[in-house]
Motif scaffolding. Structure first.
Motif, PDB file in Angstrom:
ATOM      1  N   TYR A 292       0.837  -1.206   0.000  1.00  0.00           N
ATOM      2  CA  TYR A 292       0.000   0.000   0.000  1.00  0.00           C
ATOM      3  C   TYR A 292       0.866   1.248   0.000  1.00  0.00           C
ATOM      4  CZ  TYR A 292      -3.394  -3.221   2.240  1.00  0.00           C
ATOM      5  OH  TYR A 292      -4.208  -4.257   2.564  1.00  0.00           O
ATOM      6  N   PRO A 293       0.388   2.325  -0.603  1.00  0.00           N
ATOM      7  CA  PRO A 293       0.976   3.634  -0.291  1.00  0.00           C
ATOM      8  C   PRO A 293       0.533   4.021   1.123  1.00  0.00           C
ATOM      9  CG  PRO A 293      -0.968   3.944  -1.632  1.00  0.00           C
ATOM     10  CD  PRO A 293      -0.772   2.460  -1.509  1.00  0.00           C
ATOM     11  N   PHE A 294       1.390   4.687   1.864  1.00  0.00           N
ATOM     12  CA  PHE A 294       0.956   5.198   3.166  1.00  0.00           C
ATOM     13  C   PHE A 294      -0.126   6.257   2.933  1.00  0.00           C
ATOM     14  CE2 PHE A 294       5.419   4.322   4.948  1.00  0.00           C
ATOM     15  CZ  PHE A 294       5.034   3.074   5.386  1.00  0.00           C
ATOM     16  N   GLN A 295      -1.290   6.025   3.487  1.00  0.00           N
ATOM     17  CA  GLN A 295      -2.365   7.019   3.462  1.00  0.00           C
ATOM     18  C   GLN A 295      -3.149   6.861   4.740  1.00  0.00           C
ATOM     19  OE1 GLN A 295      -4.695   6.241  -0.020  1.00  0.00           O
ATOM     20  NE2 GLN A 295      -3.387   7.391  -1.386  1.00  0.00           N
ATOM     21  N   GLY A 296      -3.478   7.983   5.396  1.00  0.00           N
ATOM     22  CA  GLY A 296      -4.246   7.896   6.624  1.00  0.00           C
ATOM     23  C   GLY A 296      -3.569   6.981   7.627  1.00  0.00           C
ATOM     24  N   ASP A 297      -4.373   6.183   8.328  1.00  0.00           N
ATOM     25  CA  ASP A 297      -3.831   5.281   9.341  1.00  0.00           C
ATOM     26  C   ASP A 297      -3.458   3.926   8.745  1.00  0.00           C
ATOM     27  OD1 ASP A 297      -3.948   7.074  11.410  1.00  0.00           O
ATOM     28  OD2 ASP A 297      -5.933   6.457  12.093  1.00  0.00           O
ATOM     29  N   THR A 298      -2.692   3.953   7.662  1.00  0.00           N
ATOM     30  CA  THR A 298      -2.181   2.729   7.057  1.00  0.00           C
ATOM     31  C   THR A 298      -0.833   2.401   7.676  1.00  0.00           C
ATOM     32  OG1 THR A 298      -3.329   3.099   4.970  1.00  0.00           O
ATOM     33  CG2 THR A 298      -1.398   1.670   4.907  1.00  0.00           C
ATOM     34  N   TYR A 299      -0.685   1.165   8.104  1.00  0.00           N
ATOM     35  CA  TYR A 299       0.586   0.727   8.684  1.00  0.00           C
ATOM     36  C   TYR A 299       1.488   0.161   7.593  1.00  0.00           C
ATOM     37  CZ  TYR A 299      -1.146   1.257  13.461  1.00  0.00           C
ATOM     38  OH  TYR A 299      -1.614   1.769  14.643  1.00  0.00           O
ATOM     39  N   PRO A 300       2.799   0.182   7.808  1.00  0.00           N
ATOM     40  CA  PRO A 300       3.725  -0.357   6.804  1.00  0.00           C
ATOM     41  C   PRO A 300       3.611  -1.869   6.691  1.00  0.00           C
ATOM     42  CG  PRO A 300       4.904   0.237   8.814  1.00  0.00           C
ATOM     43  CD  PRO A 300       3.509   0.745   8.970  1.00  0.00           C
ATOM     44  N   SER A 301       3.891  -2.360   5.501  1.00  0.00           N
ATOM     45  CA  SER A 301       3.891  -3.801   5.265  1.00  0.00           C
ATOM     46  C   SER A 301       5.310  -4.254   4.989  1.00  0.00           C
ATOM     47  CB  SER A 301       3.000  -4.147   4.080  1.00  0.00           C
ATOM     48  OG  SER A 301       3.150  -5.488   3.705  1.00  0.00           O
ATOM     49  N   GLY A 302       5.720  -5.334   5.629  1.00  0.00           N
ATOM     50  CA  GLY A 302       7.083  -5.827   5.440  1.00  0.00           C
ATOM     51  C   GLY A 302       7.259  -6.656   4.189  1.00  0.00           C
ATOM     52  N   LYS A 303       6.163  -7.054   3.550  1.00  0.00           N
ATOM     53  CA  LYS A 303       6.273  -7.888   2.354  1.00  0.00           C
ATOM     54  C   LYS A 303       5.084  -7.631   1.443  1.00  0.00           C
ATOM     55  CE  LYS A 303       4.112 -11.753   4.822  1.00  0.00           C
ATOM     56  NZ  LYS A 303       4.254 -13.152   5.259  1.00  0.00           N
ATOM     57  N   PRO A 304       5.194  -8.003   0.158  1.00  0.00           N
ATOM     58  CA  PRO A 304       4.081  -7.778  -0.782  1.00  0.00           C
ATOM     59  C   PRO A 304       2.830  -8.543  -0.353  1.00  0.00           C
ATOM     60  CG  PRO A 304       6.102  -8.330  -1.948  1.00  0.00           C
ATOM     61  CD  PRO A 304       6.373  -8.574  -0.508  1.00  0.00           C
ATOM     62  N   PHE A 305       1.679  -7.948  -0.667  1.00  0.00           N
ATOM     63  CA  PHE A 305       0.412  -8.594  -0.339  1.00  0.00           C
ATOM     64  C   PHE A 305       0.058  -9.622  -1.406  1.00  0.00           C
ATOM     65  CE2 PHE A 305      -0.046  -4.562   1.963  1.00  0.00           C
ATOM     66  CZ  PHE A 305      -0.361  -5.049   3.228  1.00  0.00           C
TER      67      PHE A 305
END
Length: 903
Positions: A292-305
């Motif tokens: 995801y792009p960081f937007q709002g209350d989006t948390y970082p992702s350590g790997k692809p979804f």
């Protein structure tokens, strides 16, 4: 998206008595069991469960385990963190143990779960615990999650032959209590928490058999159908301003459908249609690296979804195989106008080129406040395998300086004036107002109107594959002292160089070089760099509750004199090994705007004109003219503070600005001494439309506090304002009061208005329906302005005059005059005249005012409301005179006799 006001039944269900008897929990089919705890990392889950066995509290990977000895202390808050407490009171430890048991049938997990359950049962209603933690124990998320965790635990106990009568009674008693709480409308909230409540209540209606099970199902379904219209736009985008919460809501949505299907019922077909639209947004919002792009209350992702298994769709197959399998999405560029997102790409690429595509995500929308940051008109830029311009991320939900900064305007790739963070802006105040999507370029125009006196425009022109043009314009009634244009560069940045002469900066990345250059030569800039090493500005949060140094560049311009509007045009150029890159863009100023021209890779010429917005030049004046006005006339005065008028400006069905005109003598240092309290009291029939907090605390009002740290100095006087949201369109009573800024000790001043309308159209429509023609009102007030007839409508101690104008009267004509309105009193009523009238020894009250046109059912009216307890006027006199000062009556005077006020 159609905004929905929740339907409130006049008679609520009563659950408390009928579920005390004949309660049972039949065995649940394994496919129908849902859990709050995932099993995608089984080894980690078993590790958590074993940690809990050793008298530790562990909830998620965000926090380390907390050791305890002896009895579990439910009042602890080891991280001083509201999210930790929420998960703690969700009984997530029982959820972890129960889910671990489905992987490894270790009876110790069930025994430990019982121990925690007994401790909870003994303590959750303890007065000391409730005093400090009631809001966490009885919170929508916590109660709904406890239902899921306890039902799962109950089923595992039965499966493992460990469901003794004591444990059975405890769980059943709690589930009954939670069912009653979830079904009670006073506890109902909004957003994904409302969906959690509906999911849990629906689940209970199937797994618990009691007299109210069917009513629970009906209530959960009714509310879910309504919240669905608020929670997702017609395009299928979650309104919670975050890709991560889009997926969370998708999962809750699918759970709701699955519960119905797994208990052999049939879901509404509209659910299936909405679900398909949800997938389209998720396909589009994923970056080329499948995060995801960081937007709002989006948390970082350590790997692809990887979504193809959970949400079967050939487009996810295409993304996850990097274009080798599946079907390519139809749209290269797409605009979700209701949600306020424009997602642009140079093209869909395949195999080894997939992650080299350019991706832009532009934000110009706030369909709700939930999880929203001050990121309007911001954008995200990815190209050739790396993030170039980013959102700084989401630290978490604690209240601290880091969280406040990361949510602020100055932390995003947008622009602001006077270095002021913009917050508490109305829902719907940011929109995409124009888009043009072509093969070789895309143009997006967004607007942000955060308050009644400022409006921001940003045009983003994407010249494919490597050039962006930003055209930023701002109009402000407040003097503009500085303008900041902000860029947060990705963490792959290796070095940068600033050229003050050319007004540009260049950054070197691993796979790209990025140039940012200002195109208007008549403006000078200072380029500032922040990385968080000296203060908070420039920090990024790429891990939960962790910060790191970032790369923020700010182009700061300070005009030589105070101005009311500003324009800035910027070119962003990506340089890399893409053979299709556009190398040269020609930029020229012309009489009608700025001309941008270029030649693409195929030698085709293109030209775009960037014209100036003129809608903002009279923005504040237009908003004041449209607002409903109330004169504030109070005998009580407070040194350093006085309000002359209140204007109510309506943004949407439930969003308003209260604009207060201050007395000219009010100074900023005096204003900062006080807090202005606002209370809107509801009629009895509207009590269930109050906020959740007011309903739960049995208040009959909603309240807002205004701590103004700025005065808006305008040609029309001094103003402060506050934006409010309410489901009410009319207050039984509006109360304004003043107290010391350092805390409420007593009211220093107050003023009340009865029967207060927020919705001007509702008020005007009601006025017209109730209006009674005045005797002899066929007389016309002629002259420069013609009044065709006069009528009145009244409520207790308030009288409203409606003056019907000729259809050809214009606003500009009306603005030249004041309307004199004198109401005479009988001798026995002269003690009811205004204090000023009695002081002047008058036999009448004067209500002279500047008339404004109000349209009701397409007809033009002047409306004037007066506060008086007099119910009969032997004479009412009306006349026109010049607005710039009395120089005699213009036209004829009209006098009407024997005007009786009827309630």
């Amino acid at each position: 998206m159609r905004r929905v006001t929740l339907l409130v039944f006049s008679v609520l269900f009563s659950f408390s008595q009928s579920c005390q008897k004949k309660v049972s929990l039949p065995e649940i089919p394994s496919k129908a069991i849902i859990s709050n705890v995932g099993t995608d990392e089984p080894e980690k889950l078993i590790g958590y469960a074993n940690t809990i066995l050793n008298d530790n509290i562990i909830l998620t990977s965000a926090w380390k385990a907390v050791k305890y000895e002896g009895e579990l202390d439910w009042s602890i808050d080891p991280y001083n963190n509201s999210s930790w407490k929420n998960y703690f009171f969700c009984l997530r430890t029982i959820g972890i143990l129960s889910q671990a048991y489905t992987i490894n049938e270790n009876s110790e997990y069930l025994e430990k779960g019982k121990e925690i359950l007994y401790s909870w049962d003994s303590n959750y209603d303890n007065s000391e615990l409730r005093k400090d933690n009631y809001i966490f124990i009885w919170r929508d998320h916590a109660v709904a999650s406890r239902v899921i965790n306890l039902v799962h635990f109950y089923n595992n106990l039965r499966r493992g032959n460990q469901l003794d009568s004591k444990t059975k009674d405890i769980i059943e008693t709690h589930l009954m209590e939670y069912g009653e709480w979830l079904a009670d409308y006073k506890n109902y909230t909004k957003g994904n928490h409302a969906v959690m409540m509906d999911r849990a209540l629906l689940y209970l209606s199937y797994v618990v058999k009691c007299n109210n099970s069917e009513k629970w199902k009906e209530e959960a379904t009714r509310r879910f159908n309504q919240i669905l219209e608020e929670q997702f736009t017609d395009e299928g985008v979650c309104t919670e301003n975050s890709p991560e919460y889009h997926v969370l809501n998708m999962n809750l949505f699918l759970d709701f459908i699955s519960i119905i299907e797994n208990f052999s019922d049939h879901p509404n077909q509209q659910y299936v249609k909405t679900y398909e639209k949800m997938k389209t947004y998720l396909v589009q919002v994923l970056k080329p690296d499948l995060t995801y792009p960081f937007q709002g209350d989006t948390y970082p992702s350590g790997k692809p979804f990887q979504f193809s298994e959970k949400y079967p769709d050939s487009r996810f197959d295409y993304l996850e195989s990097k274009g080798i399998k599946g079907n390519r999405p139809k749209e290269t560029d797409i605009v979700f106008k209701e949600a306020g997102y424009a997602i642009l790409r140079d093209k869909w690429r395949e195999e080894g080129e997939f992650e080299k595509m350019t991706y832009i995500n532009f934000i110009s929308g706030n369909p709700s406040r939930v999880h929203k940051h001050s990121d309007n008109l911001s954008f995200f830029l990815y190209a050739n395998g790396e993030d170039l311009l980013i959102d700084p991320g989401n630290w978490g939900y604690s209240k601290n300086d880091t969280v406040s900064y990361l949510r602020s305007t100055m932390a995003h790739n947008t622009f602001l004036i006077n270095n002021l963070n913009i917050k508490k802006f109305p829902v719907g105040s940011s929109k995409i107002i124009e888009n043009k999507l072509e093969e070789n370029y895309s143009l997006i125009r967004g607007v942000f109107s955060p308050n009644p006196y400022q409006i921001y425009y940003r045009t983003l022109l994407y010249i494919k594959p490597n050039i962006l043009i930003l055209d930023d314009q701002v109009f402000s009634e407040m003097d503009i002292e500085s303008i900041s244009q902000i860029f947060n560069l990705g963490t792959n940045m290796k070095s940068f160089e600033v050229d003050g002469v050319k007004n540009q900066m260049t950054a070197e990345f691993i796979n790209n070089n990025l140039e940012i250059v200002q195109l208007l030569k008549n403006t000078s800039y200072e380029v500032n760099y922040f990385n968080g090493s000296d203060g908070i500005r420039g920090l990024y949060a790429k891990q939960t509750e962790r910060t790191m140094q970032g790369n923020q560049f700010v182009f700061l311009s300070t005009p030589d004199s105070l101005i009311k509007n500003h324009r800035n045009i910027t070119m962003i150029k990506i340089n890399n090994d893409n053979d299709l890159n556009v190398s040269d863009v020609e930029f020229k100023e012309q009489e009608y705007g700025y001309n941008v021209s270029w030649i693409d890779f195929d030698k085709n010429s293109h030209e775009i004109v960037l014209s100036e917005f003129d809608q903002g030049k009279n923005y504040f004046a237009d908003n004041i003219a449209k607002a409903d006005k109330y004169d504030i006339d109070s005998n009580k005065k407070v040194t350093d503070f006085s309000i002359d008028k209140l204007y109510v400006h309506q943004w949407t069905d439930d969003e308003y600005s209260f604009i207060f005109k201050l007395h000219d003598n009010v100074k900023l240092e005096g204003l900062k001494k006080f807090t202005l309290g606002i209370r809107g009291y509801a009629y009895n029939k509207d009590l269930l439309n109050l906020s959740t907090y007011s309903r739960q605390t049995n208040r009959d009002f909603d309240s807002w506090n205004l701590k103004a740290d700025e005065i808006i100095e305008t040609d029309y006087g001094k103003f402060i304002n506050i934006n409010i949201s309410t489901n009410l369109n009319k207050f039984k009573r509006l109360k304004l009061f003043l107290f010391d800024r350092d805390g409420y000790k007593k009211e220093l001043w107050n003023y009340e208005i009865n029967n207060f309308f927020l919705d001007k159209d509702l008020k005007n429509g009601l006025l017209l329906r109730k209006a009674i023609p005045i005797n002899n009102s066929t007389q016309k007030l002629t002259g420069p302005i013609s009044i065709e007839n006069i009528s009145t409508t009244s409520e207790k101690d308030r009288l409203t005059f409606l003056f019907r104008l000729k259809d050809d009267i214009s606003k500009s004509e009306l603005e030249k005059y004041r309307l004199g309105l004198h109401t005479y009193a009988k001798k026995e009523d002269q003690n009811k005249l205004l204090d000023y009238s009695k002081y002047k020894d008058r036999t009448y009250d004067a209500w002279d005012f500047n008339p404004e046109i109000t349209l009701i059912d397409g007809k033009k009216y002047i409306i004037k409301t007066i506060d008086t307890s007099i119910d009969f006027f032997p004479r009412v006199k009306m006349f026109l005179y010049d607005r710039d000062g009395y120089k005699g009556v213009r036209g004829e005077t009209i006098e009407i006799e024997n005007v009786k006020v009827t309630q």
